[in-house]
Design an enzyme around this catalytic site. Sequence first.
Site: not given
Length: 394
Positions: A159, A189, A251, A339
């Site tokens: 990445n 990626q 859900t 990140c």
Amino acid sequence: MSIHYLDNSATTEPSKAAKRALTESLDTFGNPSSVHSPGVAAHNLLESCRAAVSAALGLRRMNGSRLVFTSSGTEANCLAILGYHASKDRLRGGRRPVVIVGDGEHPSVSEPMLRLEGVGYKVVKIPTVGGELDFDALREALDGASGRVIFAEFMLVNNETGALYDVRRAASLIHSAYPDAHVHCDAVQAFMKTKFSPISLGVDSLTVSAHKIHAPRGAAALWLSAETVKKKNIAPVLPGGGQEGGLRSGTENLAAIAAFAAACEDEKAHFEENISRVSELRERLDRAMLGMGGSGVVIKEPVKHIPNIVNITLPRIKSETMLNYLSGRGIYVSAGSACSASAGRLSPALAAFGCSDTEIDSSLRVSLSHTNNEEDIDAFVSALADGINFLARF
């Protein structure tokens, strides 16, 4: 001021198709697990989305394999890694089980690996200097393993550097030595940027994410091979209501999933055209970088790479300083993984590539999409040249 967004590896702008699908899906408001008509309609939409994402992965038939929707690529990677650990008592008896992983992986892989190491696994990292998996090191790891190799993980595209790793060869070597080992691939990626399928790679599980292919954040998928499903080699890490075949409770985010499926169909329909477009833009960027002459900018060029990601080293200018300068000009790139940047740490991916701390601290990542144009490239190169001339004085 014109805006030039060149940070598509962090996230992409949702396409018209994705936005339309998201909006239309809101009318299908039932819970997919409910048995009444609104629930059945939601269930049917969910399954049509599952088929669309599977088709984009090159899977015409599932043949016992399964696609599990998650909220993000991080969750999908964690489900593969920690779910494999949770599925059986793999630490019982004998020598420490061995896990193999490529060096410089995304934090959604490296952090769960640290957790495995903390509970007793031996984690062996395979060097990726220059953007290539070290297959001599991989063979040595397999031949000299102090325990049984039970799991391995390799990203398909890095990445931060765009390096394209030979995951197929790695998976083949591991399965030849340890037929029961589980091989996972983080293909976030790579998805819709290079041709592959889980079957062609020979892996047991694979992760893709919506917001890297022009869909909104909030949806991703984990593909599991038929053998993995049959042997129940992945256990849920989110216990609850048993959605997604009992592997991911909660859900389903149907709106995000519908947008994901629409983006998959749109990208698949224009795949060759999009790849060609990005390749043209990359060639323009490379030529412009060479034309900067003695600026001191160095392109980190992996042996094999996709055209979407280019990582450059600046001449004695910190990344953060240049990012602020470029942002002031309406040009948005990054210093690497969002990140890693948010954690305020030097990039492990660039360290694994072979960069020094000084080089890492002066690196920029430019990540392209088919939605970019020549003006974006020219504006970036012009502003970069101006920024180097201005900032170098300080």
